[in-house]
Design a protein around this motif. Structure first.
Motif, mmCIF file in Angstrom:
data_model
loop_
_atom_site.group_PDB
_atom_site.id
_atom_site.type_symbol
_atom_site.label_atom_id
_atom_site.label_comp_id
_atom_site.label_asym_id
_atom_site.label_seq_id
_atom_site.Cartn_x
_atom_site.Cartn_y
_atom_site.Cartn_z
ATOM 1 N N THR A 34 49.583 26.347 37.093
ATOM 2 C CA THR A 34 47.730 27.145 37.782
ATOM 3 C C THR A 34 47.485 28.117 37.378
ATOM 4 O O THR A 34 46.009 28.043 36.926
ATOM 5 N N ARG A 35 47.908 29.482 37.873
ATOM 6 C CA ARG A 35 47.808 30.552 38.157
ATOM 7 C C ARG A 35 47.059 30.925 36.760
ATOM 8 O O ARG A 35 46.235 31.459 36.097
ATOM 9 N N ALA A 37 46.835 29.065 34.210
ATOM 10 C CA ALA A 37 45.691 28.224 33.664
ATOM 11 C C ALA A 37 44.299 29.043 34.121
ATOM 12 O O ALA A 37 42.692 29.092 33.607
ATOM 13 N N GLU A 38 44.540 29.336 35.420
ATOM 14 C CA GLU A 38 43.045 29.884 35.639
ATOM 15 C C GLU A 38 43.178 31.836 34.762
ATOM 16 O O GLU A 38 41.598 31.434 34.488
ATOM 17 N N ARG A 39 43.770 31.940 34.766
ATOM 18 C CA ARG A 39 43.442 32.963 33.665
ATOM 19 C C ARG A 39 43.050 33.122 32.510
ATOM 20 O O ARG A 39 42.136 33.897 31.694
ATOM 21 N N ARG A 41 40.971 30.970 31.562
ATOM 22 C CA ARG A 41 39.438 30.150 31.721
ATOM 23 C C ARG A 41 38.563 31.391 31.591
ATOM 24 O O ARG A 41 37.264 31.376 31.959
ATOM 25 N N PHE A 46 37.759 27.640 27.355
ATOM 26 C CA PHE A 46 38.255 27.107 28.946
ATOM 27 C C PHE A 46 37.764 26.922 30.254
ATOM 28 O O PHE A 46 38.076 26.281 31.222
ATOM 29 N N PRO A 50 37.444 21.866 33.635
ATOM 30 C CA PRO A 50 38.350 21.815 35.146
ATOM 31 C C PRO A 50 39.624 22.232 35.247
ATOM 32 O O PRO A 50 40.131 22.011 34.299
ATOM 33 N N LEU A 51 39.929 22.655 35.969
ATOM 34 C CA LEU A 51 41.587 23.438 35.494
ATOM 35 C C LEU A 51 42.640 22.101 35.472
ATOM 36 O O LEU A 51 43.299 22.956 34.497
ATOM 37 N N VAL A 54 42.198 22.300 31.534
ATOM 38 C CA VAL A 54 43.158 23.094 30.822
ATOM 39 C C VAL A 54 44.683 23.055 30.995
ATOM 40 O O VAL A 54 45.045 23.195 29.682
ATOM 41 N N LEU A 55 44.641 21.998 31.976
ATOM 42 C CA LEU A 55 46.452 22.732 32.522
ATOM 43 C C LEU A 55 46.892 21.400 31.206
ATOM 44 O O LEU A 55 48.093 21.058 30.538
ATOM 45 N N ARG A 58 47.192 21.988 27.551
ATOM 46 C CA ARG A 58 48.486 23.561 27.749
ATOM 47 C C ARG A 58 48.729 24.043 25.973
ATOM 48 O O ARG A 58 49.584 24.791 25.304
#
Length: 190
Positions: A34-35, A37-39, A41, A46, A50-51, A54-55, A58
């Motif tokens: 998750t961290r 995936a946030e990066r 964005r 991305f 939504p998060l 993204v996941l 991947r």
């Protein structure tokens, strides 16, 4: 050098960071993925997702995406821009050249962190420089023996601190002089 380090990061290190980001994104550890995936964005494509999406995507993330993220995190718009900035830096002062000119009779003060070196500079004077992962402080005689004018007014303007100069323009002027005298960099920018 510890926290507050301002030593330059090599292109190789940025490539490693990108690989680690992709490894984190593929991790079975949900928090780690998750961290990452946030990066991811940080990239426009991305950022619009939504998060969870993204996941979910991947498997489609490529190495070039990781490179673009670390470039943005380093303050550059693209990987190419970061690479060009690092290549330009290859023409900067390389303090290793100070010690290839046979100046061993001089004693310099060595420090594992910038913070220790800065305290010593304040207390005892001298000229503070980075050297690989450390810092050292030399005296004017050391610079004079290398053919460097330690009386140049720009040394005072920058606080005699090459790592965190008070006046960056003074450092740039000194750096141009030193590089032209053969103290230029040979950084790994591959």
């Amino acid at each position: 050098m510890g926290t507050g380090s301002t030593l330059p990061v090599t292109l190789h290190e940025y490539k490693v960071r990108a690989s680690l980001l992709l490894k984190d994104l593929d991790s079975s550890d949900t928090a780690r993925a998750t961290r990452a995936a946030e990066r991811m964005r940080a990239l426009p494509f991305f950022a619009a997702l939504p998060l969870g999406e993204v996941l979910a995507r991947r498997d489609t993330v490529q190495h070039k995406h990781g490179l673009a993220v670390v470039a943005r995190e380093a303050g550059h718009t693209t990987w190419t821009e970061l690479k060009q900035a690092l290549e330009a830096r290859a023409h900067t002062l390389d303090t290793r050249a100070f010690f290839q000119k046979g100046q061993s009779p001089f004693l310099n003060r060595w420090f594992s962190t910038y913070e220790e070196a800065a305290r010593s500079l304040e207390a005892q004077g001298g000229f503070l420089f980075p050297f690989r992962e450390q810092c050292f402080i030399c005296e004017a005689d050391f610079l004079q023996a290398l053919g460097i004018d330690a009386r140049d007014a720009d040394w005072e303007r920058m606080g005699r601190d090459w790592v965190r100069p008070r006046d960056p323009a003074a450092k740039e002027r000194l750096e141009a002089k030193l590089v032209s005298r053969g103290f230029g960099g040979h950084h790994d920018v591959r």
